[in-house]
Design a protein around this motif. Structure first.
Motif, PDB file in Angstrom:
ATOM      1  N   UNK A  50       0.853  -1.171   0.000  1.00 13.59           N
ATOM      2  CA  UNK A  50       0.000   0.000   0.000  1.00 13.59           C
ATOM      3  C   UNK A  50       0.901   1.236   0.000  1.00 13.59           C
ATOM      4  N   UNK A  51       0.444   2.332  -0.603  1.00 11.65           N
ATOM      5  CA  UNK A  51       1.295   3.495  -0.860  1.00 11.65           C
ATOM      6  C   UNK A  51       1.962   4.041   0.399  1.00 11.65           C
ATOM      7  N   UNK A  52       1.205   4.139   1.492  1.00  7.96           N
ATOM      8  CA  UNK A  52       1.804   4.668   2.724  1.00  7.96           C
ATOM      9  C   UNK A  52       2.894   3.745   3.257  1.00  7.96           C
ATOM     10  N   UNK A  53       2.677   2.437   3.168  1.00 12.97           N
ATOM     11  CA  UNK A  53       3.699   1.469   3.610  1.00 12.97           C
ATOM     12  C   UNK A  53       4.913   1.561   2.699  1.00 12.97           C
ATOM     13  N   UNK A  54       4.672   1.729   1.416  1.00 15.42           N
ATOM     14  CA  UNK A  54       5.756   1.827   0.440  1.00 15.42           C
ATOM     15  C   UNK A  54       6.656   3.018   0.727  1.00 15.42           C
ATOM     16  N   UNK A  55       6.068   4.207   0.886  1.00 21.49           N
ATOM     17  CA  UNK A  55       6.875   5.403   1.124  1.00 21.49           C
ATOM     18  C   UNK A  55       7.613   5.320   2.457  1.00 21.49           C
ATOM     19  N   UNK A  56       6.955   4.767   3.472  1.00 21.39           N
ATOM     20  CA  UNK A  56       7.598   4.628   4.777  1.00 21.39           C
ATOM     21  C   UNK A  56       8.790   3.667   4.674  1.00 21.39           C
ATOM     22  N   UNK A  57       8.609   2.535   4.002  1.00 17.38           N
ATOM     23  CA  UNK A  57       9.672   1.540   3.870  1.00 17.38           C
ATOM     24  C   UNK A  57      10.861   2.097   3.104  1.00 17.38           C
ATOM     25  N   UNK A  58      10.586   2.808   2.010  1.00 21.11           N
ATOM     26  CA  UNK A  58      11.676   3.384   1.218  1.00 21.11           C
ATOM     27  C   UNK A  58      12.438   4.436   2.006  1.00 21.11           C
ATOM     28  N   UNK A 135       1.486  11.042   1.195  1.00 21.19           N
ATOM     29  CA  UNK A 135       2.517  10.069   1.575  1.00 21.19           C
ATOM     30  C   UNK A 135       2.721  10.098   3.075  1.00 21.19           C
ATOM     31  N   UNK A 136       3.203   8.956   3.602  1.00 17.23           N
ATOM     32  CA  UNK A 136       3.616   8.853   5.000  1.00 17.23           C
ATOM     33  C   UNK A 136       5.087   8.449   4.995  1.00 17.23           C
ATOM     34  N   UNK A 137       5.961   9.374   5.400  1.00 10.56           N
ATOM     35  CA  UNK A 137       7.385   9.073   5.474  1.00 10.56           C
ATOM     36  C   UNK A 137       7.734   8.653   6.891  1.00 10.56           C
ATOM     37  N   UNK A 138       9.002   8.412   7.137  1.00  5.91           N
ATOM     38  CA  UNK A 138       9.420   7.917   8.439  1.00  5.91           C
ATOM     39  C   UNK A 138       9.234   8.978   9.528  1.00  5.91           C
ATOM     40  N   UNK A 139       9.204  10.251   9.148  1.00  7.07           N
ATOM     41  CA  UNK A 139       9.079  11.323  10.138  1.00  7.07           C
ATOM     42  C   UNK A 139       7.803  12.140   9.950  1.00  7.07           C
ATOM     43  N   UNK A 140       7.389  12.350   8.705  1.00  9.21           N
ATOM     44  CA  UNK A 140       6.267  13.230   8.432  1.00  9.21           C
ATOM     45  C   UNK A 140       5.180  12.546   7.607  1.00  9.21           C
ATOM     46  N   UNK A 141       3.953  13.084   7.724  1.00  8.81           N
ATOM     47  CA  UNK A 141       2.853  12.736   6.828  1.00  8.81           C
ATOM     48  C   UNK A 141       2.563  13.965   5.983  1.00  8.81           C
ATOM     49  N   UNK A 142       2.444  13.762   4.672  1.00  9.98           N
ATOM     50  CA  UNK A 142       2.256  14.864   3.741  1.00  9.98           C
ATOM     51  C   UNK A 142       0.816  14.881   3.246  1.00  9.98           C
TER      52      UNK A 142
END
Length: 281
Positions: A50-58, A135-142
């Motif tokens: 899922x997109x949020x998991x993808x961006x967080x993992x990357x 997107x959901x990154x490791x620190x922020x949600x956009x």
């Protein structure tokens, strides 16, 4: 004197060589990390996420690779890792305090990925802002607002805030309210409201639409209409019912001190999000 100059020259040559080597490794490493992350983003395994998991993992992988690269550069320069660890340990309290907010955001990001209160493409209201999750990154949600502004929210703030997700459920209830004169026959008003709802092809038959008197005052009588629709049809049903009912009121000669409609708190924002971002609102 000559031996001293020679020793100094040799030392400079060695140090310069190490610095040059470290710089080369840093540049090449940066290039490799960028390419690796891009290839990983295109891989089948990552694209199934899922997109949020993808961006967080990357984001997590990219940070991990940079940590490895920096450790390698430090070792090439010749700084003993034991010394680096000792310095970090001695400054542990200060570093911990300085990174407290960042660590809270990382923990918040992990919690968001695990519990999934929202996903990319959802329209949400949280931490005092509204927008479509990009997107959901490791620190922020956009988030992207309806007027195409980008909002960056720390994950720690999101985990400590109430989150309203307008896109999460398959169906939603359309609420409309009309105020008519006290002299109007309630059954006639209710029939107009119910007929408009039941005749609309996008209004769900279960739950059954509801039309009743909500309040009675000296100024008039308020009637509420509640009809359910699929989430992606919400604003189509909302505007269709509003227009149909107002036209039928005019045809039937319904009079009153005022007529008004009401919906949710975020009518303007969410309606714009529906047309701008296609997120099912």
């Amino acid at each position: 004197m000559e031996e001293f100059v020679k020793s100094l020259t040799d030392l400079g040559t060695i140090a310069g060589g190490k610095l040059l080597q470290a710089l080369v490794v840093l540049v090449i490493g940066k290039f490799v990390i960028g390419k690796f992350v891009k290839l990983a983003a295109k891989s089948k395994a990552v694209n199934k996420m899922e997109t949020t998991v993808k961006t967080f993992t990357l984001s997590f992988v990219k940070i991990g690779l940079w940590v490895i690269l920096l450790i390698s550069v430090i070792e090439i320069i010749g700084i003993p890792m034991t010394s680096v660890v000792a310095v970090l340990a001695s400054a542990g309290v200060a570093v911990g305090l300085a990174l407290q907010g960042a660590l809270s955001n990382v923990a918040g990001g992990i919690m968001i990925i695990l519990f999934r209160p929202f996903k990319a493409g959802d329209y949400i209201d949280a931490a005092g802002v509204q927008g479509t999750v990009k997107a959901v990154t490791i620190v922020y949600t956009i988030l992207v607002t309806v007027d195409n502004k980008r909002i960056t929210i720390p994950n720690g703030s999101l985990m400590n805030a109430n989150v309203v997700n307008y896109s999460a459920e398959e169906s939603r209830r359309v609420d409309l309210s009309f105020k008519c004169g006290r002299e109007e026959q309630p059954s006639k008003i209710q029939k107009i409201l119910m007929d408009a709802a039941l005749e609309h092809e996008l209004v769900l038959k279960n739950p059954v639409p509801f039309a009743r008197i909500s309040t009675v005052t000296n100024e008039g009588v308020s009637y509420d209409l509640r009809a359910w629709s699929k989430t992606e049809d919400y604003w189509t049903v909302y505007h269709d019912l509003l227009q149909t009912i107002m036209e039928r009121f005019a045809t039937e000669g319904i009079t009153g001190p005022s007529m008004h409609f009401s919906a949710e708190k975020f009518v303007t924002e969410e309606r714009s999000a529906d047309s701008s971002h296609k997120v099912g609102e």
